[in-house]
Design a protein around this motif. Sequence first.
Motif, PDB file in Angstrom:
ATOM      1  N   ARG B  31      11.944  23.555  46.758  1.00  0.00           N
ATOM      2  CA  ARG B  31      13.189  24.297  46.488  1.00  0.00           C
ATOM      3  C   ARG B  31      13.409  25.399  47.514  1.00  0.00           C
ATOM      4  NH1 ARG B  31      12.757  26.980  41.002  1.00  0.00           N
ATOM      5  NH2 ARG B  31      14.803  27.818  41.521  1.00  0.00           N
ATOM      6  N   ARG B  32      12.313  25.970  48.007  1.00  0.00           N
ATOM      7  CA  ARG B  32      12.453  27.038  48.989  1.00  0.00           C
ATOM      8  C   ARG B  32      12.639  26.489  50.398  1.00  0.00           C
ATOM      9  NH1 ARG B  32       8.056  30.106  45.934  1.00  0.00           N
ATOM     10  NH2 ARG B  32       9.123  31.907  45.056  1.00  0.00           N
ATOM     11  N   ALA B  33      11.797  25.504  50.756  1.00  0.00           N
ATOM     12  CA  ALA B  33      11.770  25.028  52.149  1.00  0.00           C
ATOM     13  C   ALA B  33      12.920  24.087  52.463  1.00  0.00           C
ATOM     14  CB  ALA B  33      10.440  24.338  52.435  1.00  0.00           C
ATOM     15  N   GLY B  34      13.512  23.506  51.424  1.00  0.00           N
ATOM     16  CA  GLY B  34      14.621  22.590  51.664  1.00  0.00           C
ATOM     17  C   GLY B  34      14.176  21.168  51.937  1.00  0.00           C
ATOM     18  N   ARG B  35      12.870  20.968  52.022  1.00  0.00           N
ATOM     19  CA  ARG B  35      12.355  19.612  52.168  1.00  0.00           C
ATOM     20  C   ARG B  35      10.906  19.604  51.699  1.00  0.00           C
ATOM     21  NH1 ARG B  35      13.138  18.069  58.105  1.00  0.00           N
ATOM     22  NH2 ARG B  35      14.672  19.726  58.094  1.00  0.00           N
ATOM     23  N   ARG B 319      11.140  25.621  58.108  1.00  0.00           N
ATOM     24  CA  ARG B 319      12.489  26.173  58.221  1.00  0.00           C
ATOM     25  C   ARG B 319      12.937  26.326  59.667  1.00  0.00           C
ATOM     26  NH1 ARG B 319      11.600  31.089  53.864  1.00  0.00           N
ATOM     27  NH2 ARG B 319      12.509  30.080  52.045  1.00  0.00           N
TER      28      ARG B 319
END
Lengths: 437, 437
Positions: B31-35, B319
Amino acid sequence: MKPMNVGLLGLGTVGGGTLTVLRRNAAEITRRAGREIRVTMAAVRDLDKAKHYASAGLVLTDNPFAVVDNPDIDIVVEMMGGISPAKELILRAIENGKHVVTANKALIANHGTEIFAAAQKKGVMVAFEAAVGGGIPIIKAIREGLTANRIEWIAGIINGTTNFILTEMRDKGAGFDEMLKEAQRLGYAEADPTFDVEGVDAAHKLTIMSAIAFGIPMQFDRAYIEGITKLTGDDVKYAEQLGYRIKLLGITKRTAKGIELRVHPALIPARRLIANVDGAMNAILVKGDAVGATMYYGAGAGAEPTASSVVADLVDVTRMHTADPHNRVPHLAFQPDALSDEPILPMDEVRTAYYLRLRALDKPGVLADVTRILADLDISIDAMMQKEPHEGEEQVDIIMLTHQSMEKNINAAMAKIEALPAICGKIARIRVEQLGK
Amino acid sequence: MKPMNVGLLGLGTVGGGTLTVLRRNAAEITRRAGREIRVTMAAVRDLDKAKHYASAGLVLTDNPFAVVDNPDIDIVVEMMGGISPAKELILRAIENGKHVVTANKALIANHGTEIFAAAQKKGVMVAFEAAVGGGIPIIKAIREGLTANRIEWIAGIINGTTNFILTEMRDKGAGFDEMLKEAQRLGYAEADPTFDVEGVDAAHKLTIMSAIAFGIPMQFDRAYIEGITKLTGDDVKYAEQLGYRIKLLGITKRTAKGIELRVHPALIPARRLIANVDGAMNAILVKGDAVGATMYYGAGAGAEPTASSVVADLVDVTRMHTADPHNRVPHLAFQPDALSDEPILPMDEVRTAYYLRLRALDKPGVLADVTRILADLDISIDAMMQKEPHEGEEQVDIIMLTHQSMEKNINAAMAKIEALPAICGKIARIRVEQLGK
């Protein structure tokens, strides 16, 4: 490389500090950022008062919209405070494709969700390190430094004015009103201290930390807020005798039933490091499931400490502005499509321990009545002390520490106890936080 | 989005912790890293011992070069420790265009400059948050959070083993040897504790912080290093009586003549927050010209705290890996073409205050001789106390605190004083640091 052009909205304490730091440390900042960061335009309320800031490369204006509409400006720094026109100016800057740096905690805590959505749409950054904890890089720590963790809770001393007053109350054995006057005299409290002493300022900052810790929208209107105005010198003294210090804490905690979001005075064990954060300093404890407890300490306000965070944001934006927006650090720490809808837990449902101070007539049976009421509401007592009557009085102070109980049960018990004929006046109730595991 | 594939070198304490944290908090981290960040390969020393880590998506190998040469791996995490073959593996990973995350403080402190140059050339990142302060995001704080500042000094408790031993010596009034044994029994010290108790581990970490604070190359070989093995229970006790605590500090400071880089025990005022950092915890004070003093506190070692920093680096790299390398955060905080050549100040030239403990025959004239020697070398005395003789002995302990003096003058004075006939044995010399402005 081409310099980054910055436009300032406001040249008061923080704005002036930002200009000073950018100028004094220009060489060092350029060595870090890889290009020059220069303030080319600033909007001020009174052009005459600000003219000593003027220099060859800096245009002053009294029209802030001229800054956000200036096509040569890359980053707008909003330091006016207040909701309007700060919000309109920021949204217009975003609409114009500019990155934004702001120190405006009230605005972010109330309208952050809307502002970040607009920024997301335009692919620009909105940075707000200066909104929480002054110069302490706490937003960066939570949002980037602790990404491995499921954050369990945050507890912070995030208002310098109230921490100064509480420190003085303890050191001098004085009451709130007297120490507030001293804080005002020394410049630690404003003429109208309401936002600070009633906990509103701390709640703004807590709301922001809660959002980025748990990946939830900003929900300032759900925060429980209680200030320090009702604390007495006696409570501070009794707390010390029990091995505790009283601090105004902002606490946000993940529980199975929802997220706690609350600002109030609290007793914390005197041996904890954060209990020894004195004066106008700030400190924030962050508990992650992998890292354990970490703490961040520094000046929570002031021209240059706040400017330190504003400039750090400027360097971050300068470094990242060419990156693909999808690969930048998300505003709320979590990707916008991955926010959580975990509810804020109503204060009634919060479980914590309590310090209760009752003033009672010194006669048999009172304690039996009180403990019966507590037991009926499932509240168990951890420690109790009864003080000698104040000179010339017939009333005694009874102090109790409870085990963890639910807030609504404590409220119900307090109402019943206060209705007892032997109890004089209101009960003082202060929450107790161990801040351990 | 395509997951990031991670290859681990080493599955010991930190490696196992990293795998555990990545698996347990996978949803939150994504959810934080986007992947997704997933470990697809790991090199271990003993395949048999590590087989409980095996899973559908994770290939185990006993050949670490198979990891750095695997074209499907995006990021290599080095957690083997030691210089060789860690260095060769990291350089090969860089050569293969992979980003690197490492917890290897000895390697970065000794060979960081070479490794970063190779990474710079290939446009890949080398992240090393876990190399200093365990789970405390101190590298990020110095390198990104405080970019506005001219850093003035850093002083840190950056070795948990020695801080545990010193805390126990104080609490139990015991000597070093006894408390080292206790630390070993409890798992806070290794069987061969040399690197910790002699200050080498702290000096590795200090070297790294100094480089990113001041924009200088890594110069571990220039660090002054003194451990805690010669501290006695008496010194700890006398320090307390004078209002001080003894801590092993790593100190790096910018002075007009050069940069101080030194690890040694120091007396610090007991009222300072950092003096109250006890047990195996770490804390680092960073003083910037704009922000003032800030402090960062947390667990400095352990599987999951260290993993917390490793995973934070993995998220950062995830990121930023598509960003233009010129716009990424520079490895050494300053742009590679903007490093400084400020020299490291030799220890002889360092100015600080001193605690001196002399054992002397209790007879007239001794003090006059001692103070004459000090005065001749421009050393002035801030405080002095003479203790009663130990039972059955004729020698007394004389404790002096000096004002700021130059180290080489103190050394010269000590040699002269030790040559006096009334002085018994060696003088105990501990530096005194106020850690104030």
